[in-house]
Write an enzyme that holds these catalytic residues in place. Structure first.
Site, mmCIF file in Angstrom:
data_model
loop_
_atom_site.group_PDB
_atom_site.id
_atom_site.type_symbol
_atom_site.label_atom_id
_atom_site.label_comp_id
_atom_site.label_asym_id
_atom_site.label_seq_id
_atom_site.Cartn_x
_atom_site.Cartn_y
_atom_site.Cartn_z
ATOM 1 N N HIS A 15 0.845 -1.144 0.104
ATOM 2 C CA HIS A 15 -0.023 -0.134 -0.034
ATOM 3 C C HIS A 15 0.807 1.206 0.046
ATOM 4 O O HIS A 15 1.296 1.592 0.894
ATOM 5 C CB HIS A 15 -0.838 0.018 1.259
ATOM 6 C CG HIS A 15 -1.977 1.082 1.376
ATOM 7 N ND1 HIS A 15 -3.019 0.991 1.551
ATOM 8 C CD2 HIS A 15 -1.679 2.443 1.067
ATOM 9 C CE1 HIS A 15 -3.748 2.186 1.641
ATOM 10 N NE2 HIS A 15 -2.713 2.985 1.186
ATOM 11 N N HIS A 73 1.612 5.237 -1.679
ATOM 12 C CA HIS A 73 1.303 6.642 -2.301
ATOM 13 C C HIS A 73 2.309 7.188 -3.257
ATOM 14 O O HIS A 73 3.281 7.545 -2.554
ATOM 15 C CB HIS A 73 0.444 7.556 -1.467
ATOM 16 C CG HIS A 73 -0.735 7.171 -0.940
ATOM 17 N ND1 HIS A 73 -2.208 7.191 -1.678
ATOM 18 C CD2 HIS A 73 -1.271 6.476 0.246
ATOM 19 C CE1 HIS A 73 -3.013 6.837 -0.845
ATOM 20 N NE2 HIS A 73 -2.355 6.331 0.215
ATOM 21 N N LYS A 125 -9.304 -0.688 -5.674
ATOM 22 C CA LYS A 125 -9.552 0.118 -4.436
ATOM 23 C C LYS A 125 -10.742 0.884 -4.051
ATOM 24 O O LYS A 125 -11.456 1.569 -4.821
ATOM 25 C CB LYS A 125 -8.314 1.442 -4.460
ATOM 26 C CG LYS A 125 -8.514 2.171 -3.208
ATOM 27 C CD LYS A 125 -7.927 1.581 -2.091
ATOM 28 C CE LYS A 125 -7.981 2.148 -0.907
ATOM 29 N NZ LYS A 125 -6.633 2.635 0.008
ATOM 30 N N HIS A 135 -10.264 0.910 1.952
ATOM 31 C CA HIS A 135 -10.278 2.018 3.246
ATOM 32 C C HIS A 135 -11.706 1.752 4.056
ATOM 33 O O HIS A 135 -12.526 2.268 3.750
ATOM 34 C CB HIS A 135 -10.130 3.239 2.488
ATOM 35 C CG HIS A 135 -9.917 4.248 3.538
ATOM 36 N ND1 HIS A 135 -8.698 5.020 3.784
ATOM 37 C CD2 HIS A 135 -10.795 4.748 4.466
ATOM 38 C CE1 HIS A 135 -8.673 5.838 4.807
ATOM 39 N NE2 HIS A 135 -9.972 5.596 5.341
ATOM 40 N N HIS A 170 -4.605 -0.820 6.019
ATOM 41 C CA HIS A 170 -3.874 -0.016 7.233
ATOM 42 C C HIS A 170 -4.934 -0.152 8.535
ATOM 43 O O HIS A 170 -5.411 0.776 8.866
ATOM 44 C CB HIS A 170 -3.988 1.636 6.916
ATOM 45 C CG HIS A 170 -5.001 2.025 5.884
ATOM 46 N ND1 HIS A 170 -6.341 2.084 6.264
ATOM 47 C CD2 HIS A 170 -4.600 2.802 4.618
ATOM 48 C CE1 HIS A 170 -6.822 2.542 5.327
ATOM 49 N NE2 HIS A 170 -6.071 3.042 4.503
ATOM 50 N N ASP A 202 1.711 2.609 3.548
ATOM 51 C CA ASP A 202 0.709 3.973 3.407
ATOM 52 C C ASP A 202 1.595 5.205 3.256
ATOM 53 O O ASP A 202 1.126 6.203 3.803
ATOM 54 C CB ASP A 202 -0.560 3.860 4.473
ATOM 55 C CG ASP A 202 -1.353 4.670 3.941
ATOM 56 O OD1 ASP A 202 -1.487 5.164 3.023
ATOM 57 O OD2 ASP A 202 -2.505 4.816 4.868
#
Ligand code: DOR
Ligand code: ZN
Length: 347
Positions: free
Chosen positions: A14, A16, A100, A137, A175, A248
């Site tokens: 995960h 970004h 996602k 999420h 997460h 994350d």
């Protein structure tokens, strides 16, 4: 005491990476340590189609430092208008490994996410048929629910019913931050897994308020009480195959974090492995770091573990990088609040 630890090269399930100048600044930090990463699609505009995922992957590959050994694993951002055929084609052709799910309004760039879960059922059914994982999420967005309860409530109100009406759907609860999520995933069988971030293994919610408001510890889902952190640590160090690393790591320019309405996100990529070696060592579980960072994730995602290895060295305290420079201004690196005693040996 000098010590080394050699592991299969880890993956980040995960991550970004953003785009443009930020992508170019942060990508080398992940590519230096990780062989693969699941890349989040919450760009502006979001990566909702196979064509957009292919274009984004090309930009990532273009931004890689020469000689880097790094494979971005792309994801599609689920909207109420997502096309099941496009998603299945992206999976079939290797353009995206997962989808996602952001509940609309849950976090950064999630406004195109899902409000009405009935509308995504055809996509979920198709994903269950083809074995494509849904990355979730897991927070409700109802403002009446206390922010510290949003993950636990999501399990009861959204995730459990969604899984019950979609048999065979493979789900990663991303997460995780609570004991409730750990328990749910631990008992959830082979089709359910969780990623755990580096920062949620290290800080509890007090870190955000220690002597003043500390925006660099603010992320979503927000860190919870110490008892929850301990539950996460127990899961991550247990070797249980359903728990694996998803950092994350989520860079924002400092100017966007240090603001009256600062962005959520903790940028940990440069120090993540040093931090993890520290916390696993403190927990007496260094031997489980490889399962967590390098083995459990590939097993869930039906990929081979990486053939190469990485060596971590424990020696004198390392200087903390503080910030990195990006075309969008400085980005603060996660400060775990302890000296970095571990470092990744040069290849
Ligand atoms: O803290 C977070 N930052 N949580 C998310 O879910 C999104 C991320 C981001 O993109 O900045
Ligand atoms: Zn994220």
């Amino acid at each position: 005491m000098d010590r080394t630890l050699t592991l299969r090269r880890p993956d980040d399930w995960h991550l970004h990476l953003r785009d443009g100048a930020m992508l170019r600044a942060v990508l080398p930090h992940s590519a230096a340590h990780f062989a693969r990463a699941i890349v989040m699609p919450n760009l502006v505009p979001p990566v909702t189609t196979m064509a957009a995922a292919l274009a984004y992957r090309a930009r990532i590959l273009e931004a890689l430092p020469p000689g880097a050994d790094f494979t971005p694993l792309m994801t599609l951002y689920l909207t109420e208008d997502s096309d099941p055929d496009d998603i299945a084609r992206a999976h079939d052709q290797g353009a995206a490994v997962a989808v996602k799910l952001y509940p609309a309004g849950a976090t950064t760039n999630s406004h195109s996410g899902v409000r009405d879960f009935a509308r995504i059922q055809p996509v979920l059914d198709r994903m269950a048929r083809i074995g494509m994982p849904l990355l979730v999420h897991g927070e409700v967005t109802d403002p009446d629910i206390d922010i510290f309860d949003r993950e636990a409530v999501f399990i009861d109100r959204v995730l459990a019913p969604l899984r019950a009406r979609t048999p065979g759907l493979r789900v990663v609860m991303e997460h995780v931050t609570t004991r409730e999520a750990v328990d749910y995933v631990r008992e959830g069988g082979l089709d359910l897994a969780a990623t755990v971030t580096t920062h949620h293994l290290i800080v509890n919610r007090n870190a955000m308020f220690a002597g003043g408001i500390r925006p660099h510890y603010y992320c979503l889902p927000v860190a919870k009480r110490e008892g929850h952190r301990r539950a996460l640590l127990g899961a991550a160090t247990s070797g249980h195959p359903s728990f694996f690393l998803g950092t994350d790591s989520a860079p924002h320019p400092d100017a966007a974090k240090i603001a009256p309405c600062g962005c959520a996100g903790i940028f940990s990529a440069p120090v993540t492995l040093a931090c993890l070696a520290h916390v696993f060592e403190e927990a007496g579980s260094l031997g489980q770091l490889e399962s967590f960072a390098s083995l459990n994730g590939p097993a869930f995602h039906r990929l081979p573990p990486n053939p190469a290895t990485i060596t971590l060295v424990r020696d004198a305290a390392q200087p903390h990088p503080g910030t990195i420079t990006t075309g969008d201004g400085p980005v603060t690196v996660f400060d775990p609040g302890f000296p970095l005693r571990w470092r990744v040996a040069e290849a």
